[in-house]
Structure formats: structure tokens, C-alpha cells
Design a protein around this motif. Structure first.
Motif, PDB file in Angstrom:
ATOM      1  N   ALA B 618      -0.954 -11.065  -1.490  1.00 13.63           N
ATOM      2  CA  ALA B 618       0.236 -11.861  -1.201  1.00 13.63           C
ATOM      3  C   ALA B 618       0.585 -11.773   0.262  1.00 13.63           C
ATOM      4  O   ALA B 618       0.875 -12.786   0.899  1.00 13.63           O
ATOM      5  N   SER B 619       0.531 -10.561   0.825  1.00 14.71           N
ATOM      6  CA  SER B 619       0.942 -10.475   2.217  1.00 14.71           C
ATOM      7  C   SER B 619      -0.117 -11.066   3.135  1.00 14.71           C
ATOM      8  O   SER B 619       0.220 -11.689   4.139  1.00 14.71           O
ATOM      9  N   GLU B 620      -1.398 -10.921   2.772  1.00 12.77           N
ATOM     10  CA  GLU B 620      -2.420 -11.572   3.596  1.00 12.77           C
ATOM     11  C   GLU B 620      -2.251 -13.082   3.558  1.00 12.77           C
ATOM     12  O   GLU B 620      -2.393 -13.766   4.567  1.00 12.77           O
ATOM     13  N   ALA B 621      -1.944 -13.595   2.362  1.00 10.33           N
ATOM     14  CA  ALA B 621      -1.792 -15.043   2.230  1.00 10.33           C
ATOM     15  C   ALA B 621      -0.613 -15.556   3.047  1.00 10.33           C
ATOM     16  O   ALA B 621      -0.551 -16.725   3.377  1.00 10.33           O
ATOM     17  N   LEU B 622       0.323 -14.668   3.366  1.00 11.61           N
ATOM     18  CA  LEU B 622       1.466 -15.094   4.160  1.00 11.61           C
ATOM     19  C   LEU B 622       1.209 -14.947   5.651  1.00 11.61           C
ATOM     20  O   LEU B 622       2.115 -15.063   6.463  1.00 11.61           O
ATOM     21  N   GLY B 623      -0.036 -14.655   6.003  1.00  8.51           N
ATOM     22  CA  GLY B 623      -0.389 -14.640   7.416  1.00  8.51           C
ATOM     23  C   GLY B 623      -0.232 -13.296   8.077  1.00  8.51           C
ATOM     24  O   GLY B 623      -0.161 -13.212   9.302  1.00  8.51           O
ATOM     25  N   ALA B 624      -0.152 -12.214   7.281  1.00  8.36           N
ATOM     26  CA  ALA B 624      -0.060 -10.902   7.899  1.00  8.36           C
ATOM     27  C   ALA B 624      -1.436 -10.451   8.326  1.00  8.36           C
ATOM     28  O   ALA B 624      -2.414 -10.668   7.615  1.00  8.36           O
ATOM     29  N   SER B 625      -1.516  -9.816   9.497  1.00  7.14           N
ATOM     30  CA  SER B 625      -2.799  -9.248   9.912  1.00  7.14           C
ATOM     31  C   SER B 625      -3.052  -8.017   9.057  1.00  7.14           C
ATOM     32  O   SER B 625      -2.159  -7.511   8.391  1.00  7.14           O
ATOM     33  N   ARG B 626      -4.272  -7.509   9.112  1.00 10.81           N
ATOM     34  CA  ARG B 626      -4.576  -6.358   8.255  1.00 10.81           C
ATOM     35  C   ARG B 626      -3.682  -5.169   8.599  1.00 10.81           C
ATOM     36  O   ARG B 626      -3.257  -4.424   7.733  1.00 10.81           O
ATOM     37  N   TRP B 627      -3.423  -5.000   9.871  1.00 14.61           N
ATOM     38  CA  TRP B 627      -2.578  -3.887  10.289  1.00 14.61           C
ATOM     39  C   TRP B 627      -1.142  -4.102   9.800  1.00 14.61           C
ATOM     40  O   TRP B 627      -0.467  -3.174   9.357  1.00 14.61           O
ATOM     41  N   GLN B 628      -0.700  -5.375   9.846  1.00 12.26           N
ATOM     42  CA  GLN B 628       0.654  -5.645   9.346  1.00 12.26           C
ATOM     43  C   GLN B 628       0.747  -5.405   7.849  1.00 12.26           C
ATOM     44  O   GLN B 628       1.755  -4.916   7.353  1.00 12.26           O
ATOM     45  N   VAL B 629      -0.308  -5.757   7.152  1.00 11.50           N
ATOM     46  CA  VAL B 629      -0.322  -5.496   5.711  1.00 11.50           C
ATOM     47  C   VAL B 629      -0.130  -4.008   5.464  1.00 11.50           C
ATOM     48  O   VAL B 629       0.687  -3.580   4.658  1.00 11.50           O
ATOM     49  N   VAL B 630      -0.894  -3.207   6.215  1.00 15.70           N
ATOM     50  CA  VAL B 630      -0.805  -1.760   6.031  1.00 15.70           C
ATOM     51  C   VAL B 630       0.603  -1.273   6.335  1.00 15.70           C
ATOM     52  O   VAL B 630       1.201  -0.512   5.583  1.00 15.70           O
ATOM     53  N   THR B 632       3.573  -2.928   6.630  1.00 15.16           N
ATOM     54  CA  THR B 632       4.760  -3.425   5.949  1.00 15.16           C
ATOM     55  C   THR B 632       4.671  -3.314   4.435  1.00 15.16           C
ATOM     56  O   THR B 632       5.688  -3.301   3.776  1.00 15.16           O
ATOM     57  N   VAL B 633       3.488  -3.255   3.888  1.00 16.50           N
ATOM     58  CA  VAL B 633       3.380  -3.236   2.431  1.00 16.50           C
ATOM     59  C   VAL B 633       2.685  -1.976   1.924  1.00 16.50           C
ATOM     60  O   VAL B 633       3.234  -1.239   1.113  1.00 16.50           O
ATOM     61  N   VAL B 634       1.514  -1.698   2.441  1.00 17.00           N
ATOM     62  CA  VAL B 634       0.718  -0.604   1.868  1.00 17.00           C
ATOM     63  C   VAL B 634       1.389   0.746   2.083  1.00 17.00           C
ATOM     64  O   VAL B 634       1.548   1.532   1.149  1.00 17.00           O
ATOM     65  N   LEU B 635       1.790   1.028   3.339  1.00 15.92           N
ATOM     66  CA  LEU B 635       2.379   2.341   3.607  1.00 15.92           C
ATOM     67  C   LEU B 635       3.654   2.593   2.813  1.00 15.92           C
ATOM     68  O   LEU B 635       3.799   3.639   2.191  1.00 15.92           O
ATOM     69  N   PRO B 636       4.603   1.634   2.796  1.00 17.96           N
ATOM     70  CA  PRO B 636       5.801   1.912   1.982  1.00 17.96           C
ATOM     71  C   PRO B 636       5.466   2.140   0.515  1.00 17.96           C
ATOM     72  O   PRO B 636       5.981   3.076  -0.090  1.00 17.96           O
ATOM     73  N   VAL B 637       4.584   1.334  -0.024  1.00 17.30           N
ATOM     74  CA  VAL B 637       4.285   1.482  -1.448  1.00 17.30           C
ATOM     75  C   VAL B 637       3.597   2.817  -1.713  1.00 17.30           C
ATOM     76  O   VAL B 637       3.861   3.479  -2.709  1.00 17.30           O
ATOM     77  N   ALA B 638       2.750   3.243  -0.753  1.00 17.59           N
ATOM     78  CA  ALA B 638       2.034   4.504  -0.966  1.00 17.59           C
ATOM     79  C   ALA B 638       2.829   5.697  -0.464  1.00 17.59           C
ATOM     80  O   ALA B 638       2.363   6.829  -0.540  1.00 17.59           O
ATOM     81  N   SER B 639       4.042   5.465   0.044  1.00 14.47           N
ATOM     82  CA  SER B 639       4.745   6.541   0.742  1.00 14.47           C
ATOM     83  C   SER B 639       4.984   7.761  -0.139  1.00 14.47           C
ATOM     84  O   SER B 639       4.891   8.888   0.340  1.00 14.47           O
ATOM     85  N   ALA B 640       5.292   7.536  -1.400  1.00 15.56           N
ATOM     86  CA  ALA B 640       5.554   8.687  -2.270  1.00 15.56           C
ATOM     87  C   ALA B 640       4.316   9.565  -2.370  1.00 15.56           C
ATOM     88  O   ALA B 640       4.388  10.790  -2.248  1.00 15.56           O
ATOM     89  N   GLY B 641       3.156   8.929  -2.547  1.00 21.13           N
ATOM     90  CA  GLY B 641       1.913   9.690  -2.648  1.00 21.13           C
ATOM     91  C   GLY B 641       1.570  10.378  -1.347  1.00 21.13           C
ATOM     92  O   GLY B 641       1.129  11.530  -1.329  1.00 21.13           O
ATOM     93  N   ILE B 642       1.792   9.679  -0.232  1.00 23.23           N
ATOM     94  CA  ILE B 642       1.510  10.275   1.071  1.00 23.23           C
ATOM     95  C   ILE B 642       2.408  11.483   1.279  1.00 23.23           C
ATOM     96  O   ILE B 642       1.994  12.525   1.781  1.00 23.23           O
ATOM     97  N   PHE B 643       3.645  11.331   0.818  1.00 23.34           N
ATOM     98  CA  PHE B 643       4.602  12.419   0.966  1.00 23.34           C
ATOM     99  C   PHE B 643       4.136  13.651   0.194  1.00 23.34           C
ATOM    100  O   PHE B 643       4.173  14.760   0.718  1.00 23.34           O
ATOM    101  N   SER B 644       3.661  13.435  -1.029  1.00 21.93           N
ATOM    102  CA  SER B 644       3.148  14.612  -1.761  1.00 21.93           C
ATOM    103  C   SER B 644       1.962  15.204  -1.029  1.00 21.93           C
ATOM    104  O   SER B 644       1.812  16.426  -0.978  1.00 21.93           O
ATOM    105  N   ALA B 645       1.120  14.342  -0.468  1.00 18.65           N
ATOM    106  CA  ALA B 645      -0.043  14.856   0.265  1.00 18.65           C
ATOM    107  C   ALA B 645       0.420  15.765   1.400  1.00 18.65           C
ATOM    108  O   ALA B 645      -0.114  16.855   1.595  1.00 18.65           O
TER     109      ALA B 645
END
Ligand SMILES: Nc1ncnc2c1ncn2[C@@H]1O[C@H](COP(=O)(O)OP(=O)(O)OP(=O)(O)O)[C@@H](O)[C@H]1O
Ligand SMILES: [Mg+2]
Lengths: 273, 756
Positions: B618-630, B632-645
Motif C-alpha cells: 500500500a505504501s509503495e503504491a502511494l509513491g513512497a520510496s523504499r526508505w520511506q516505506v521502512v 513510515t510504516v515498517v519501523l513503527p509496525v515492528a517497533s514493539a519487536g525491535i524494542f524487545s530485541a
């Protein structure tokens, strides 16, 4: 060689015969083949999709509708081990030209997915996402875009008081309309909709169909649907796919009422499978 | 199945709480007070006042009547026999002053004709037929010191420091009082130690600047005297190159309202205990004050007043505890921690105190000849909240400090049990490890999860997982023997590499983004690292060789001989004032970082890979670059897991032991030429450079390493042993509270970025 697709050699004559005005071809698919790894999902498709009309893709499950749709904004690039032959052009410009920047291509082509997929953000942030990634952050502009897009998606009145709440608080139909609002926020030229009503109740479906007819004024719309009535209600032209091939393509009324191909006939009358 | 899982879960919870309860039970006694219980009374057949002492078994106390009679009286008459000794003093003299040295059971008597007599009370034990200990007391006449005949002695002291023996007396009273000292010399012959001869006595009265001496003390080194005068001042006279000099005079209680009432020494003889008429007690210790070159007395402690004044003082012969008493109260205090260990109300008037050598029994003699025996149970006097977490002014130190030094060779050593430097050490090691590991591990995880080609990822991930299982002993070994010596001379190179790699990589990335699309599209997505890896290796190589050049330009210091030296190791201490150690935090942080990278990487990579592809599309389709995807979307969604890490990485780094133990050089290892390559700090046993600041180039010890190194040597249930457990508890609580807080935060993150 596969048989020539059922598209008439000159669609223009076809339409004028029925007195329907045809806008110039906007998207041209030219001998397009597509493979996922070793599996060929699309075979030799040729078609022209006219500007500011609604084109419906129909066909049984797994026939390659989504695949073709996702090739129109090169979203399949995300998948590994894909391969294509042939070409797709938008406005005369090949998508596969080495100088094409995929990101700017996608800014011109909005997409609504088969399953609604808002971001885990607020309603407001969902709508303005495409502007933010384009570096447009001026508050006044964003506010204006949010209102315009949500009105465009017929959602404004329902959510205007909870713009800063999570998008997941909305109903399924509302979330799908939010995805539409998100897709049209940055004013793309083309809107690709993959079964936008699959998960919706009849009321929400009707709202979205009304919306599409309205959006047609501005956008070139391609919609995938399993619902013949829906195709009949909203689309100007319909393409019937089967096993990765384009079997028949023509004005919706003609294709649904007097299909030229036996396969199309079977599918429409529900004798398929 | 679920019941098995539930059972396992309950077992784990029980085990964790069991461990905690065990640690807790080991730690609690540290915070207890002394318990004092009266166990017996002994009646001496005298009623006069006198002096008393105890044998080390507390079976046969003695009473000295102040003149010629010394009596031994058993606590259990069924086992031991009473006896009586008459001291062989010359006729026609009386004893005018006395001092009992509890360390050697030495009775030092000042006589009315100006001479000094020294006796030693000796005890011998044997087992009788029934197996009980029979103690026999005797008195040996050590020597009679024929000082020149003169006035009766008002105060006397004697110390024997082996080669040097010193006697000091105050002769006469009031305005005619004189301070005399005399050295004793032992002639040595082929037959061994010979006769002791007293040297000429020296009159030091003039050194007192017009004041009159009242009381004199000699510290155990026998090279100085401490004199209390009639004007409540203290004079510290020192024997330097066989000449006496006045080192210091001071007034412990300035202001006339409550003048100095008495002075005495604490075990170890570097601290002077002084008290006033009002019962205030202050301790002065010898240390070199800033700007001085010799050790002087400075006040280091003060104790709450003993109401009614202090009439009796007695130091422990085992630790820095001491007892003070007056007619109503007995108090046991501990000098190091400034703590009052016990307070007992007395129903009699004590005339003297005695303590056995193990400080387990205390005896108070009252004025009717009854000796009251108390059992003192105070296993951890030097412990307590203050000792563990506050600054303490230790003996010999010029200011209050946090310090850990648990053991030493000598008996009068003052254990230094501050956990603060260890806690800081733990946090410091963790901080540097995470500073190094987190950016690398997270960036790697993002790249592998979101950008790398899956075929390469299939190789990279298992390799990282194998790295996670690398034993930390191996890493510690590498750190100590390979990395530390390698980095030692090349710190500027390390600095250059650390700065250049991210900088140049970022610049290359930026330059890449400026290239026309048709060139960028030539490189398949996710294979950019192929270009970057050689560049990074090149930068590392370049930085390594750039280091010495940087050193010659920036890190130049003055050598002692006036020339210039380009050496970072000398430059750093001179520039920052903090020490530079070979085995420093940089090495520990690097190796510990190496140990936590795989963990942080693996767990955060998992959570990054688990971000639903639908919203990435969805975010790629909206014109986000790969870095922007990471971003704005990937990091927040994975933040809980990263935090446990991150938390698991933190937990591993805080508790990491072997790397710290080895990399900070706690083990003695020689190289082939016999030079010490490990443990080269050259400090006493159990001592090491302490992290009292957050400096990166000094050594450190962490709570966990401390436990690993010292627990095997600590006597079970000793203060040292229990303090190590306290360290474990602090570690436990630290990680427990941090993990709890982190878990709460993680839940919130997960709730906030939940999909659907
Ligand atoms: N990521 C993929 N990897 C491999 N094969 C795929 C992938 N996506 C789709 N396919 C295959 O390609 C073919 C066409 O799939 P596609 O999703 O385009 O069908 P569709 O017409 O959209 O079907 P539906 O109506 O069920 O959505 C199917 O056979 C499918 O199994
Ligand atoms: Mg589909």
C-alpha cells in the motif's frame, strides 16, 4: 501461438457503431507476458484502456486479473523472481524504459487493494500519506486535501469528527473508502481498484459504485470484479480473462449481453467450472 | 498440552522467585544491627577499681588492681582454676599510670620514680580429659625500662615495631609536666637478638609551644607521638631522620563549651579517636591533604554524642568497631560506616571494658569487683546502606569516595564495599556495548528484512544466528589477547574509522541518489551492498593507516624531557585528566557489542520481516520510496519487536561476565618472557581501576564480573560473600525493573501499531 485476443482490431469503429464516444487510448498493453518464477501468470495480452472511463476486468479466480493490475503500476517489482515480456505504455511512455522512476510512476497511478489495508495511523495520516512521502507537509494544504479526498470517497460526513483517531476504529466499508480517499489524495491520473467491494455490504457497495461514477470525471479507472451486475452498473468497457489470456474485450453492454466467445458466454451465465 | 505449558510456566516463576528469595535471605543479615546479650558474671575477690582483660576464649578474665596484684578468675569454676600473680616491681615504688595494649595484651606501667615497667599477660590452652578447653594465665615480665629517675609518670605508652621500639611518658604534673621519649635498641649478634638497651631519653616538652602535656599515645609504627595537652590541643610529633619535628597541632573541639576529654587510637593506628566532655566523638585520620606532602590528621567522621560523656573507650582488635561507655550507657560503633551498632543501658557503674581478640565478647568491670560478660553478635559491622551506596571517607584517603576493595593482605585493612562503582561499571559497559551494537544490528536487520535479496538472506540469517551462539569466553579471549593490544597503539585509527565509515557511506548514498535514474536502474535492487562492501573495506584500511598521521598532527604532548611526543595514550590523560588503560571500555564495549549484535539483529529482523506485505504494498503504491516505506510504516509496525530485541540485548550486556572478566584483565597470565600481560594493573589483590566516571578509555569492573571473580574466594556467609550477593540482587532488580518497564512500553507500542 495463442489465438489472437478477442479484442477487435479497431475498437474505435466498434464503439462509434454503437454511438458511444471513445476517449483516446491511455494505457496500452502490448504483447505482455508475465511469469512468477517458472509459472506463467499472463500470456500475450494486448489491450488499450481509454482515458477517463471505467474498465472492468472479469474472469475466474486465478486467471491473472490482479497480476495484470499490479503490473500497471509496477507493484509486482516487490516480488522476487518475476519476469516479463512485452511492454506496457501509459500516455505513450513505456513503464519499462530505463529512465522511468518507479516512484513517480506510482504517484500517477493510485491503487485500491482487494483487501482494505489502512496504515496503523490516524485517519488523517492515512489520507495524507502520499503527500507526506512526496515531501508536502504544509498544514493548510494537508487539511484541504483530507477534506477533499474524504468527500471524494463519500466518507467525510462519517469521520470528520474523528480524523485523529485510529483508522482501525472504522467499519470495513469505511476502511475501504478510506483506502480510496488515500489513493486519490495526491490526484493520480489512473485509479486501479482490485475488487474494492469484495468485503462490503450492499449499501457500502452502492456508495462506492456511485463514487466511481463520480471519479470517472477525473480519473481513468480500472476495476477488477467478480460481480457481473457491478461490471454492468459501473463500467464502460469490460475485459474477460481466462487462464492468463484476454479472451474478450469490448463495451460492457455488448460483452455482457452478446459475448462473441463461447467461454465468455459460459462464464457470464454461470456455467463456468 | 496446555496444562504442560502452564506447569512449565509456573515452574519458571517459582524458580525465579526461589532464586530471588535465596539471594534476599543472603543479603538481609547485612542490614542487621549488633545483638548484645549478657551471658555471665564473674566475681573477683576485690572491690577496688582496676583494669580488666579477656583471653581469646573468654574463659579466664583477669583483674589488675592497679598496683602489684593481677588475678585470673574463671567464668566456669568447674573447668578452670583461679590464680593470682604478684608483679615483681621494685620496692618502694607505686604505679602512677598504666596503659593496656589489647593487641599484645601488654600492660605498660608508669612508676612513681619515673621508670616504666612492661608486662605481658599470657594465656595458654589445653584440652582436659573431658575435652573442654582449659586455659592457664600467666604474666611474663617483658622489661623494666630504666628511664632517668624523676617525677611520677602521669601517662605512658610503648610500641614495638620490630626494628624500632619507642617509649613515651609524661613526667610530673601540671606546669612542671615534661614529655620524654626514648628509643630502644636491640643489639644483634651472631647468636641472634641480644640485649635491649634503652637509648638516651629526649625531652620534647619544648615542641609543645608552651603547653603542658597530659596524655601521650604512640601509633603502631613507633615513629611518632600524639600528645594531648592541658589546653585541649593535640600535638603530632614525628621522628624524621632521627630528629623530632612538630608536624601538626590542632584542636578537635574548637570552642570552649565542651573541650577535649580524651584521645585514643583505632585498630590500625591511622585513626585518632577523640571525644569531648559532652560525649561528642570525632575521628581524625592520617592522609595527605591536597597541596601537602606528608600525612596529617584530618577529621573524617563524627558520631552522635553519648549523653553523659565518654568515660571508657575500647577499640576492637578485629575490625574498625569500638566500644564507648559511661555510667549509664554502653555503645558499640563502627568507624568506617559511622554507624552505631548497639546501645545498652547499664545498671551499674563500669570501671573498665575489655574485649576478646575476636570481638565476640565484651566484659565490663563494675566498682564492686563484678565482671559482666556480654556476647556480641555483630557479623557485618562494616556493611549497611551507607557502606554500599554512599561516599565514605576511608582511612588514608584524602576525600570521601565510592570504592570497592573487598580484601587485602593485612588484618587492620578497612574493607571498601561501595557497589556504586560496580553499578556504574555495569551500566558503562552496557552503554558502550549498545552504542556500538544497536546501530549496526538495527540497520543490518532493516536491510536484510526489507532490501536484501531473499537468496542472500537465506545465507545471512543463519550465519548471524550462529554468531549469537559464540561462547563469550572466546570473545573475551579475543578482546584481551588480540583486540586490546591491537587497539592500544592505534586509537586515532579507530577514531578515524568510526567517523569515516558512516560518513563516507552516507556521502556515497547521497551521491548515488543524485545519479540519473537510468544509471541507478542498472544495479539490481537489494544488491547495493555489493558496491559498498569493497568501499567500506577500503575506508577501514585507509583509516587504519591515517591514524598515525592524525596522531602526529593532533595528539602531541610534552614529554618530561621537554620534547614533543605524538602518543594518544599520553595525550588523553593530559588533555582530559582521566586515565588511559590498555583494557578499557572501548575494548569491552566493542567485544560485548559483538556479543549482542546477533541477538538484537535476529529478533528485530524477525519482527521487521513480519510486517504484513499488504501495507508495504500500500505504501509503495502511494509513491513512497523504499526508505520511506521502512521509516513510515515498517519501523513503527515492528517497533514493539525491535524494542524487545533491544531489551534482550541490554539484558545480555548487563549480565555479561566472561568478556568483562577477561577483557579487563582480572586474570594473571605471563607471556613467554615472564612479563605480566594479564592483570597488569599491578594493584593489590581485589583492587582494579574503578569506573567512577563515564570515561571511555579507563578500565572497569561490572557487578557480574565482580561476582564471578570474587565469589570463589569469599568465605561463606562473610560480609564479603553477602555483599557479592547484594551485588547480584542489585543486578537482578536492575534488569527486573527495566524489563518490566520495557514490557509495559512494548505492550503500548504493540497496541498502537497493531494491524487490523
Ligand atoms: N506472488 C506470487 N507468486 C507466485 N504466483 C503467484 C503470485 N501471485 C499470484 N500468483 C499466481 O498467479 C496466478 C494469477 O493470480 P492473480 O492473483 O493475478 O489471480 P486473480 O485473477 O486476481 O484471482 P482472484 O480473482 O482470486 O483474485 C495464480 O495462479 C496465482 O497462483
Ligand atoms: Mg485477485
Amino acid at each position: 501461438m495463442p489465438p489472437e485476443p478477442a479484442t477487435p482490431a479497431s475498437p474505435t469503429t466498434d464503439f462509434s457503431a454503437q454511438g458511444e464516444p471513445l476517449n483516446p487510448a491511455f494505457i496500452e498493453v502490448d504483447h505482455f507476458h508475465f511469469w512468477y518464477g517458472a509459472k506463467q501468470a499472463i500470456q500475450d495480452i494486448n489491450m488499450e484502456i481509454p482515458e477517463r472511463q471505467i474498465t472492468a476486468f472479469i474472469g475466474p479466480s486465478g486467471c491473472g486479473k490482479t497480476t495484470l493490475l499490479r503490473n500497471l503500476n509496477r507493484l509486482n517489482d516487490l516480488i522476487e523472481n518475476i519476469r516479463h515480456e512485452g511492454d506496457i505504455r501509459i500516455d505513450g511512455q513505456s513503464l519499462y524504459d530505463p529512465s522511468v522512476e518507479v516512484i513517480s510512476l506510482r504517484k500517477r497511478v493510485g491503487m485500491v487493494f482487494q483487501k482494505y489495508n489502512p496504515f496503523p495511523k490516524t485517519i488523517y495520516e492515512n489520507v495524507v500519506f502520499s503527500l507526506r512521502v512526496a515531501g508536502r507537509n504544509a498544514k493548510a494544504e494537508l487539511d484541504e486535501v483530507v477534506e477533499r479526498s474524504l468527500r471524494g470517497a463519500a466518507l467525510w460526513d462519517e469521520v470528520k469528527d474523528k480524523l485523529h483517531e485510529s483508522a482501525y476504529g472504522l467499519s470495513g466499508g469505511q476502511q475501504q473508502r478510506l483506502c480510496i480517499a488515500r489513493a486519490i489524495a495526491n490526484r493520480p491520473q489512473i485509479l486501479l481498484m482490485d475488487e474494492p467491494c469484495a468485503a462490503l455490504d450492499p449499501v457500502a457497495t452502492l456508495k462506492i459504485e456511485a463514487l466511481m461514477t463520480q471519479l470517472k470525471e477525473e480519473f481513468t479507472i480500472v476495476i477488477v470484479t467478480h460481480n457481473m451486475q457491478q461490471a454492468a452498473r459501473v463500467s464502460d468497457r469490460t475485459a474477460y480473462f481466462f487462464m492468463g489470456r484476454l479472451i474478450e474485450y469490448g463495451p460492457t453492454l455488448q460483452l455482457l449481453s452478446k459475448p462473441r466467445e463461447k467461454a465468455t458466454q459460459d462464464y457470464i451465465s454461470g456455467r463456468y467450472g | 498440552m496446555t496444562s504442560i505449558i502452564a506447569f512449565g510456566g509456573v515452574c519458571i516463576v517459582v524458580a525465579v522467585f526461589g532464586i530471588f528469595a535465596f539471594i534476599f535471605s543472603e543479603v538481609v543479615p547485612l542490614f542487621g544491627k549488633a545483638r548484645v546479650e549478657k551471658t555471665a558474671t564473674v566475681q573477683f575477690p576485690v572491690t577496688a577499681d582496676g583494669l580488666t582483660g579477656l583471653d581469646e576464649w573468654s574463659q579466664l578474665p583477669f583483674h589488675y588492681d592497679g598496683q602489684r596484684t593481677l588475678r585470673f578468675q574463671p567464668v566456669q569454676p568447674s573447668i578452670n582454676q583461679p590464680s593470682q600473680v604478684t608483679l615483681p616491681l621494685p620496692d618502694a615504688v607505686t604505679v602512677t599510670s598504666r596503659r593496656f595494649d589489647p593487641e599484645h595484651n601488654r600492660l605498660i606501667l608508669g612508676l612513681s620514680d619515673g621508670q616504666v615497667a612492661i608486662y605481658q599477660v599470657k594465656y595458654a590452652s589445653s584440652a582436659d580429659a573431658t575435652g573442654s578447653t582449659v586455659v592457664k594465665g600467666s604474666v611474663s615480665s617483658e622489661r623494666l625500662l630504666p628511664l632517668p629517675p624523676g617525677q611520677p609518670l602521669q601517662s605512658v605508652d610503648y610500641k614495638d615495631a620490630g626494628d624500632r621500639k619507642l617509649v613515651a611518658v609524661v613526667q610530673g604534673q601540671g606546669a612542671s609536666a615534661k614529655l620524654l621519649v626514648a628509643s630502644l635498641r636491640q643489639s644483634r649478634s651472631l647468636l641472634g637478638a641480644g640485649q635491649v638497651k634503652i637509648g638516651e631519653s629526649i625531652d620534647l616538652t619544648a615542641k609543645l609551644e608552651g603547653q603542658h602535656p597530659e596524655h601521650v599515645l604512640i601509633p603502631g609504627t613507633a615513629d611518632s607521638v600524639i600528645v594531648e595537652t592541658d589546653r585541649h590541643e593535640i600535638f603530632y610529633l614525628f621522628l624524621k631522620n632521627s630528629a623530632w619535628e612538630l608536624r601538626q597541632r590542632f584542636r578537635p573541639f574548637p570552642g570552649e563549651s565542651s573541650p577535649l576529654a580524651g584521645i585514643d587510637l583505632l585498630l590500625g593506628d591511622v585513626s585518632l579517636v577523640t571525644w569531648s566532655d559532652a560525649g561528642d566523638l570525632r575521628i581524625f585520620s592520617l592522609f595527605v591533604p591536597p597541596g601537602e606532602t606528608t600525612r596529617l590528621f584530618g577529621q573524617t567522621k563524627s558520631f552522635p554524642a553519648l549523653p553523659g560523656g565518654i568515660l571508657h573507650y575500647l577499640p576492637s582488635q578485629r575490625n574498625k568497631s569500638f566500644a564507648v561507655a559511661n555510667d549509664q550507657l554502653l555503645r558499640i560503633c563502627h568507624a568506617t560506616t559511622e554507624g552505631v551498632r548497639a546501645s545498652i543501658k547499664l545498671s551499674f557503674r563500669p570501671v573498665d571494658l575489655a574485649m576478646d581478640a575476636k570481638s565476640e565478647h565484651l566484659a565490663l568491670l563494675d566498682n564492686s569487683g563484678v565482671l559482666h560478660l556480654y556476647q556480641v553478635d555483630d557479623p557485618h559491622p562494616e556493611a549497611g546502606f551507607r557502606a554500599f551506596f554512599s561516599r565514605i571517607w576511608y582511612e588514608g584517603s584524602s576525600k570521601p569516595k565510592h570504592e570497592w576493595q573487598s580484601t587485602s593482605g593485612t588484618d587492620d585493612f578497612e574493607p571498601k564495599l561501595s557497589l556504586t562503582p560496580l553499578i556504574i561499571g555495569s551500566l558503562k559497559g552496557t552503554l558502550y556495548a549498545l552504542l556500538f551494537a544497536v546501530p549496526i544490528a538495527l540497520l543490518a536487520a532493516v536491510f536484510v528484512a526489507q532490501f536484501m535479496h531473499p537468496d542472500v538472506k537465506k545465507v545471512v540469517k543463519p550465519v548471524m544466528e550462529i554468531m549469537a551462539s559464540l561462547p563469550s569466553v572466546v570473545l573475551g579471549f579475543l578482546a584481551a589477547l588480540w583486540l586490546a593490544p591491537l587497539i592500544e597503539t592505534r586509537v586515532p585509527s579507530v577514531i578515524a574509522i568510526v567517523i569515516l565509515i558512516p560518513l563516507i557511506s552516507a556521502l556515497i548514498g547521497f551521491g548515488w541518489s543524485l545519479l540519473p535514474v537510468r544509471h541507478r536502474n542498472l544495479l539490481p535492487k537489494g544488491s547495493e551492498y555489493g558496491v559498498l562492501i569493497p568501499i567500506v573495506i577500503l575506508i577501514a584500511w585507509g583509516g587504519w593507516h591515517l591514524g598515525p598521521i592524525l596522531e602526529r598532527v593532533f595528539f602531541v604532548t610534552d614529554a618530561p624531557d621537554g620534547s614533543k611526543i605524538a602518543d594518544f595514550r599520553l595525550w588523553w590523560p593530559q588533555f582530559t585528566g582521566t586515565p588511559y588503560d590498555q583494557r578499557n571500555c572501548l575494548v569491552v564495549g566493542f567485544m560485548m557489542g559483538f556479543a549482542v549484535i546477533p541477538i538484537i539483529f535476529t529478533i528485530s529482523e524477525d519482527s521487521l520481516s513480519n510486517v504484513p506485505p499488504s501495507i508495504i504494498s500500500a505504501s509503495e503504491a502511494l509513491g513512497a520510496s523504499r526508505w520511506q516505506v521502512v521509516r513510515t510504516v515498517v519501523l513503527p509496525v515492528a517497533s514493539a519487536g525491535i524494542f524487545s530485541a533491544l531489551m534482550i540485548g541490554f539484558g545480555r550486556a548487563v549480565g555479561e561476565t566472561m568478556i568483562v572478566v577477561m577483557a579487563t584483565g582480572n586474570t594473571a597470565i605471563m607471556d613467554t618472557n615472564g612479563r605480566l600481560i594479564f592483570g597488569e594493573f599491578g594493584l593489590g589483590h581485589g583492587q582494579f581501576p574503578l569506573a567512577d566516571h563515564w570515561d571511555i578509555f579507563n578500565g572497569m569492573r561490572t557487578l557480574s564480573a565482580n561476582i564471578a571473580v570474587e565469589l570463589p574466594e569469599a568465605a561463606v556467609h562473610s560480609t564479603h560473600y553477602r555483599t557479592l550477593f547484594l551485588g547480584a540482587m542489585v543486578l537482578f532488580l536492575m534488569t527486573f525493573s527495566l524489563n518490566t518497564a520495557a514490557e509495559l512500553l512494548r505492550q503500548r507500542l504493540r497496541e498502537k501499531f497493531r494491524i487490523g
